[in-house]
Design a protein around this motif. Structure first.
Motif, PDB file in Angstrom:
ATOM      1  N   LEU A 141      -0.575  21.156   9.924  1.00 46.69           N
ATOM      2  CA  LEU A 141      -0.514  21.558   8.512  1.00 46.69           C
ATOM      3  C   LEU A 141      -0.622  20.356   7.586  1.00 46.69           C
ATOM      4  O   LEU A 141      -1.225  20.437   6.516  1.00 46.69           O
ATOM      5  N   SER A 188      -3.748  20.062   5.088  1.00 45.56           N
ATOM      6  CA  SER A 188      -3.431  19.945   3.665  1.00 45.56           C
ATOM      7  C   SER A 188      -4.057  18.688   3.064  1.00 45.56           C
ATOM      8  O   SER A 188      -4.564  18.720   1.933  1.00 45.56           O
ATOM      9  N   TYR A 209      -7.572  19.484   2.414  1.00 50.89           N
ATOM     10  CA  TYR A 209      -7.718  20.460   1.337  1.00 50.89           C
ATOM     11  C   TYR A 209      -7.393  19.858  -0.028  1.00 50.89           C
ATOM     12  O   TYR A 209      -7.977  20.260  -1.046  1.00 50.89           O
ATOM     13  N   TRP A 224     -10.489  29.115   1.465  1.00 55.85           N
ATOM     14  CA  TRP A 224      -9.282  28.794   2.234  1.00 55.85           C
ATOM     15  C   TRP A 224      -9.430  29.373   3.629  1.00 55.85           C
ATOM     16  O   TRP A 224      -9.554  30.582   3.810  1.00 55.85           O
ATOM     17  N   ASN A 234      -1.157  27.517  -1.296  1.00 54.46           N
ATOM     18  CA  ASN A 234      -1.144  27.417   0.163  1.00 54.46           C
ATOM     19  C   ASN A 234      -0.901  25.990   0.639  1.00 54.46           C
ATOM     20  O   ASN A 234      -0.211  25.779   1.650  1.00 54.46           O
ATOM     21  N   ILE A 235      -1.454  25.021  -0.054  1.00 53.56           N
ATOM     22  CA  ILE A 235      -1.209  23.623   0.309  1.00 53.56           C
ATOM     23  C   ILE A 235       0.276  23.304   0.200  1.00 53.56           C
ATOM     24  O   ILE A 235       0.874  22.728   1.119  1.00 53.56           O
ATOM     25  N   ASP A 277       2.239  25.025   2.963  1.00 50.83           N
ATOM     26  CA  ASP A 277       2.072  24.400   4.271  1.00 50.83           C
ATOM     27  C   ASP A 277       2.780  23.059   4.361  1.00 50.83           C
ATOM     28  O   ASP A 277       3.383  22.724   5.392  1.00 50.83           O
ATOM     29  N   LEU A 278       2.719  22.271   3.300  1.00 51.97           N
ATOM     30  CA  LEU A 278       3.401  20.980   3.331  1.00 51.97           C
ATOM     31  C   LEU A 278       4.914  21.151   3.348  1.00 51.97           C
ATOM     32  O   LEU A 278       5.633  20.356   3.977  1.00 51.97           O
TER      33      LEU A 278
END
Length: 605
Positions: A130, A134, A137, A149, A174-175, A178-179
């Protein structure tokens, strides 16, 4: 430490072919499949090692972010950044629009649940995946805003290949999601020294939260506070663990081994005989072709903590010896200070002699007698130990010029100059390590995000800005003293305190590639990139009154003739930044392949 990289790689390769306890699970022995490549913890470790290639380190594109941001220029005619000249074109392919790295990460993520790892181990490797997904992204989001995405591995029949782009809100959400998951589940210390760990994940959240929050604020989007608050929280976690920075600025960039410098959270290792870089050699030859601008040099404070426009310690710009006096050490360690020896300008000097006029040795003595010089010394020399006997060393000079350390505008970039790395054999032999995440950047993110949230205080200034200033040998920021008159050259649209926070970012991070994206997120590219680059202030007669030595007066007007003084210039005035440049264009090939993709505004006109 460097030898460990080779040992580590060998061990990881061995892990792929190690025995499987369950003899009933028989897989083809002559090829790797997902079933054989993703079974054990070591399998995942081996696969994920390749993700680290995404970090450029000291690559050929190393300066691009600051070149495009106006801190530097190229030493070639027409070498201005195309973004300032209005001549960026829509690429046929490439241009940063690539999802191959995301596919590589998704392959690993899709195989975690099928592995034989424990739940804790699965969570760790999901966190690593992830993080890297990320990271990529964030690059795509910054350039293109809306992007597809993709969370799973696609094949040629996947409908996602022909879907429109997902909105920035979805991608950014979403970034951050996930982070956040990665930060909660990654092993605290990663997989050993110099691997992705909890602090590195928080450093990326700190970076991303600031970028996204300020982009949204200055480009009129929603959810500003959500991202700025994420940046503040993550920054606080890093600074709580590592509250101080390393005391020697030069050694952050000119050390053979960064593993014992706590400020450096992650770095790219270069190892003799295995992997090297060309940056040190190019700095010590005439190959780098990069020089600094007056915009960069004027950004550095005087030692009293005041800008040059209001500091009583500023000695003026009548010559570069005055201009450099009483300034931030980081200026001295980024742009080579002026000097002159009593030797000729032949370029074949192996032993230099002091000039009888002490003014010309001022910065030789300052650097060579300091405790903070790191691996630098003056006069500069090339890899053959031939000395350059004056600085600035102008490529246009009529009375002698050295092939190394030369510039057109007078500001030789020597941040990556050192005489300790042997670069005498060929190009890619440099082995100084490259920082990727530093606590100093996290401190700057924290200060700026806090200000944008209305939370910046003297306490935060002391925990961030003032620790960096101390390393630069300059007085502390006292927040309550900074008002509208603090800097007469300030952009009036920017709050005086925020202006000083942004200035600190330039002083600390110049050469590390942040400034173009900083200008884009602040929506200030026009202000900086529409200025004609200018350089050092010189007397033309000192360089033989060469007709190719071009000068500007205080008003920025070209002046001609012999025995005149002015600011060096080389590049013509910019044609101008175009409003749609804040987003990059999608390549034509991809638009043709997927009819549901649309071009970013302004690029199809």
């Amino acid at each position: 430490m460097k030898a460990k990289i080779l040992l580590f790689t060998i061990l990881l390769c061995i892990s792929i072919i190690s025995c499987n306890d369950n003899f009933l699970e028989i897989y083809p022995k002559d090829e790797q499949t997902e079933a054989t490549a993703f079974v054990t913890y070591e399998n995942f470790k081996t696969y994920a090692w390749g993700f680290y290639e995404i970090f450029d380190g000291y690559s050929d594109d190393f300066f691009s972010g600051d070149l495009n941001g106006g801190l530097f220029t190229r030493m070639t005619a027409g070498g201005q950044t195309p973004w300032s000249m209005g001549n960026v074109v829509v690429p046929t392919s490439g241009g940063g629009w690539s999802f191959s790295f995301i596919r590589r990460v998704n392959i690993m993520l899709d195989n975690i649940d099928k592995s034989k790892m424990t739940e804790t181990e699965k969570k760790h490797w999901r966190a690593v995946g992830l993080f890297f997904r990320s990271y990529r992204y964030i690059q795509l989001l910054s350039r293109f805003q809306d992007v597809p995405w993709i969370e799973h591995t696609l094949n040629e029949k996947s409908p996602e290949l022909y879907m429109p782009r997902d909105l920035r809100d979805i991608v950014a959400t979403n970034i951050l999601r996930d982070l956040t998951e990665a930060e909660q589940n990654i092993k605290t210390n990663g997989d050993g020294k110099n691997t992705i760990n909890n602090l590195v994940v928080n450093a990326l959240i700190s970076r991303f939260g600031l970028f996204e929050g300020t982009w949204r604020k200055y480009h009129g989007l929603n959810d500003v506070s959500k991202y700025l608050e994420a940046s503040v929280t993550a920054s606080q976690k890093v600074i709580a663990k590592i509250p101080n920075v390393y005391d020697n600025f030069d050694l952050l960039f000119n050390s053979e081994d960064l593993s014992n410098i706590e400020e450096v959270l992650l770095f790219k290792q270069y190892t003799p005989g295995l992997k090297g870089h060309a940056l040190t050699r190019r700095t010590r030859t005439g190959e780098m072709q990069i020089e600094g601008t007056r915009y960069l040099v004027d950004s550095y404070l005087c030692t009293d903590g005041h800008p040059i426009s209001t500091s009583p310690l500023y000695c003026g710009s009548a010559n570069e010896y005055d201009n450099f006096r009483n300034r931030d050490r980081r200026l001295y360690l980024t742009i080579c200070p002026p000097y002159k020896t009593s030797d000729s300008y032949s370029g074949n000097i192996t032993q230099w002699t002091r000039h009888p006029d002490p003014i010309y040795s001022e910065y030789i003595d300052l650097i060579n007698n300091s405790t903070w010089k790191g691996n630098k010394s003056l006069p500069i020399s090339n890899f053959r130990t031939l000395y350059c006997t004056r600085m600035p060393n102008l490529a246009s000079a009529k009375n002698g010029v050295f092939n190394w350390g030369k510039t057109w505008m007078g500001y030789f970039v020597w941040r990556y100059y050192n005489t300790t790395t042997d670069v005498s054999t060929n190009t890619d032999v440099g082995t100084t390590d490259a920082p990727i995440f530093r606590v100093a950047e996290v401190m700057l993110n924290y200060a700026e995000a806090s200000f944008e949230l209305g939370q910046f205080t003297q306490e935060i200034a002391d925990a961030t800005i003032n620790k960096l200033r101390k390393r630069g040998g300059i007085e502390k920021m006292v927040v309550k003293e900074i008002n509208a008159a603090w800097d007469t050259k300030r952009d009036p649209d920017v709050d005086p305190v925020l202006w000083e926070i942004r200035r600190e970012r330039i002083a600390e991070l110049a050469t590390e590639g942040f400034h173009f994206d900083d200008l884009r997120r602040w929506k200030k590219a026009e202000t900086v990139l529409n200025m004609q680059p200018r350089g050092a202030f010189i007397n033309k007669a000192e360089y033989g009154n060469s007709p190719t030595t071009k000068l500007l007066n205080e008003k920025g007007e070209p002046i001609t003739g012999d025995n005149i003084e002015g600011y060096l210039w080389y590049h013509d005035a910019p044609s101008g930044w175009l409003p749609h440049y804040y987003l990059y264009p999608l390549p034509l090939k991809d638009l043709a392949l997927n009819k549901k993709l649309t071009q970013n505004p302004g690029w199809d006109e």
